[in-house]
Motif scaffolding. Structure first.
Motif, PDB file in Angstrom:
ATOM      1  N   ILE A 113      12.805  -3.174  -3.000  1.00 48.42           N
ATOM      2  CA  ILE A 113      14.216  -3.591  -2.960  1.00 48.42           C
ATOM      3  C   ILE A 113      15.128  -2.377  -2.783  1.00 48.42           C
ATOM      4  CG2 ILE A 113      16.082  -4.632  -4.321  1.00 48.42           C
ATOM      5  CD1 ILE A 113      13.815  -6.443  -5.567  1.00 48.42           C
ATOM      6  N   GLU A 114      14.815  -1.313  -3.498  1.00 50.20           N
ATOM      7  CA  GLU A 114      15.611  -0.084  -3.413  1.00 50.20           C
ATOM      8  C   GLU A 114      15.593   0.484  -1.995  1.00 50.20           C
ATOM      9  OE1 GLU A 114      15.183   4.368  -5.237  1.00 50.20           O
ATOM     10  OE2 GLU A 114      14.743   2.707  -6.609  1.00 50.20           O
ATOM     11  N   ASP A 115      14.399   0.516  -1.372  1.00 55.53           N
ATOM     12  CA  ASP A 115      14.284   1.038  -0.006  1.00 55.53           C
ATOM     13  C   ASP A 115      15.039   0.173   0.999  1.00 55.53           C
ATOM     14  OD1 ASP A 115      12.844   3.232  -0.740  1.00 55.53           O
ATOM     15  OD2 ASP A 115      10.971   2.648   0.236  1.00 55.53           O
ATOM     16  N   LEU A 145       0.805  -1.229   0.000  1.00 51.05           N
ATOM     17  CA  LEU A 145       0.000   0.000   0.000  1.00 51.05           C
ATOM     18  C   LEU A 145       0.834   1.273   0.000  1.00 51.05           C
ATOM     19  CD1 LEU A 145      -2.777  -1.043   2.566  1.00 51.05           C
ATOM     20  CD2 LEU A 145      -2.796  -1.260   0.071  1.00 51.05           C
ATOM     21  N   ASP A 146       2.030   1.191   0.593  1.00 52.50           N
ATOM     22  CA  ASP A 146       2.867   2.390   0.693  1.00 52.50           C
ATOM     23  C   ASP A 146       3.831   2.476  -0.495  1.00 52.50           C
ATOM     24  OD1 ASP A 146       4.276   4.602   1.497  1.00 52.50           O
ATOM     25  OD2 ASP A 146       5.022   3.761   3.369  1.00 52.50           O
ATOM     26  N   VAL A 147       4.719   1.506  -0.634  1.00 49.16           N
ATOM     27  CA  VAL A 147       5.748   1.531  -1.685  1.00 49.16           C
ATOM     28  C   VAL A 147       5.179   1.092  -3.036  1.00 49.16           C
ATOM     29  CG1 VAL A 147       8.029   0.695  -2.333  1.00 49.16           C
ATOM     30  CG2 VAL A 147       7.516   1.141   0.065  1.00 49.16           C
ATOM     31  N   GLN A 148       4.447  -0.005  -3.053  1.00 48.65           N
ATOM     32  CA  GLN A 148       3.632  -0.479  -4.183  1.00 48.65           C
ATOM     33  C   GLN A 148       4.358  -1.171  -5.331  1.00 48.65           C
ATOM     34  OE1 GLN A 148       1.073   2.741  -5.399  1.00 48.65           O
ATOM     35  NE2 GLN A 148      -0.095   2.672  -3.507  1.00 48.65           N
ATOM     36  N   THR A 149       5.650  -1.054  -5.473  1.00 44.85           N
ATOM     37  CA  THR A 149       6.337  -1.785  -6.556  1.00 44.85           C
ATOM     38  C   THR A 149       7.521  -2.549  -5.990  1.00 44.85           C
ATOM     39  OG1 THR A 149       7.894  -0.019  -7.148  1.00 44.85           O
ATOM     40  CG2 THR A 149       5.737   0.015  -8.238  1.00 44.85           C
ATOM     41  N   PRO A 192      18.619   2.734   5.910  1.00 46.15           N
ATOM     42  CA  PRO A 192      19.104   1.870   7.004  1.00 46.15           C
ATOM     43  C   PRO A 192      18.003   1.381   7.935  1.00 46.15           C
ATOM     44  CG  PRO A 192      20.541   3.776   6.752  1.00 46.15           C
ATOM     45  CD  PRO A 192      19.359   4.005   5.855  1.00 46.15           C
ATOM     46  N   TYR A 193      17.014   2.241   8.252  1.00 54.48           N
ATOM     47  CA  TYR A 193      15.974   1.808   9.186  1.00 54.48           C
ATOM     48  C   TYR A 193      15.118   0.696   8.580  1.00 54.48           C
ATOM     49  CZ  TYR A 193      12.246   4.552   6.882  1.00 54.48           C
ATOM     50  OH  TYR A 193      11.315   5.050   5.999  1.00 54.48           O
ATOM     51  N   ILE A 194      14.961   0.705   7.261  1.00 56.65           N
ATOM     52  CA  ILE A 194      14.218  -0.375   6.595  1.00 56.65           C
ATOM     53  C   ILE A 194      15.080  -1.642   6.528  1.00 56.65           C
ATOM     54  CG2 ILE A 194      13.144  -1.114   4.427  1.00 56.65           C
ATOM     55  CD1 ILE A 194      12.201   1.757   4.046  1.00 56.65           C
ATOM     56  N   THR A 195      16.383  -1.464   6.279  1.00 56.44           N
ATOM     57  CA  THR A 195      17.303  -2.613   6.273  1.00 56.44           C
ATOM     58  C   THR A 195      17.269  -3.324   7.626  1.00 56.44           C
ATOM     59  OG1 THR A 195      18.748  -1.315   4.821  1.00 56.44           O
ATOM     60  CG2 THR A 195      19.677  -3.320   5.768  1.00 56.44           C
ATOM     61  N   ILE A 196      17.323  -2.536   8.705  1.00 54.43           N
ATOM     62  CA  ILE A 196      17.289  -3.085  10.071  1.00 54.43           C
ATOM     63  C   ILE A 196      15.960  -3.806  10.315  1.00 54.43           C
ATOM     64  CG2 ILE A 196      17.087  -2.386  12.500  1.00 54.43           C
ATOM     65  CD1 ILE A 196      19.910  -2.263  11.774  1.00 54.43           C
TER      66      ILE A 196
END
Length: 195
Positions: A108-110, A99-103, A115-119
């Motif tokens: 993958i890019e995020d 719903l937020d990123v959608q693709t 870093p907070y998404i990687t964690i």
């Protein structure tokens, strides 16, 4: 008093805990659809699921210290809390991705660039084998290795706390309180291990 609490806890089936603690998921989603989370409900929905997941992980960490220091025995609910925490982490991730990123490209890019998404994703990956082995068959099959595997919870909950701190803008008290509680609960375990 403690005996009464323990006797009452023994009478409560785990499915009741599942039912009660899963109720916020559809209710929060209903609020998002009906405008109860504001004009842009995706972020509040995403954050609410993530916050409930972290609260459930912390509740799971509380079970052993409660038994050790107060003799309140809620051990039968620890696995339930873990599975529910994973469920809310998965919902948090799904809302973010769908719903937020959608693709898939942006997802993958995020994960790579933020870093907070990687964690957060690392925490999810650690919880995945724990959720898959949270059944009686796995406990019997893995034996003593099951307990060792499920100690990954400690790393996952710390990563969840860091994810929350990095997620908010600026220094905010709420995520710092969560992290302080997590570290205090882990310190109690470390103290026990040292003994």
């Amino acid at each position: 008093m403690i005996d009464r609490i323990n006797a009452a806890a023994r009478r409560v089936p785990t499915w009741v805990v599942y039912l009660i603690l899963l109720l916020p998921a559809p209710y929060t989603f209903y609020l998002a659809l009906s405008g109860g989370l504001g004009p842009d409900p995706v972020k509040p929905l995403e954050h609410k699921y993530g916050e409930i997941a972290l609260q459930l992980l912390i509740a799971g960490l509380c079970v052993s210290p409660l038994r050790q220091y107060t003799h309140i025995n809620l051990i039968k609910f620890r696995r339930t809390l873990g599975v529910l925490a994973f469920t809310y982490v998965a919902l948090h991730l799904l809302v973010w991705a769908l719903l937020d990123v959608q693709t898939i490209g942006r997802v993958i890019e995020d994960i790579i660039k933020r870093p907070y998404i990687t964690i957060g994703m690392a925490g999810f990956v650690l919880l995945l084998p724990l959720a898959l082995t949270s059944n009686n068959w796995s406990v019997r099959r893995l034996g003593p290795r099951w307990r060792k595997l499920h100690k990954l919870t400690y790393i996952a909950v710390v990563l969840g706390g860091v994810h929350f701190i990095w997620l908010v803008k600026g220094i905010q008290l709420e995520p710092l309180i969560y992290m302080a509680v997590i570290l205090a609960l882990l310190a109690l375990r470390y103290k026990r291990l040292l003994r």
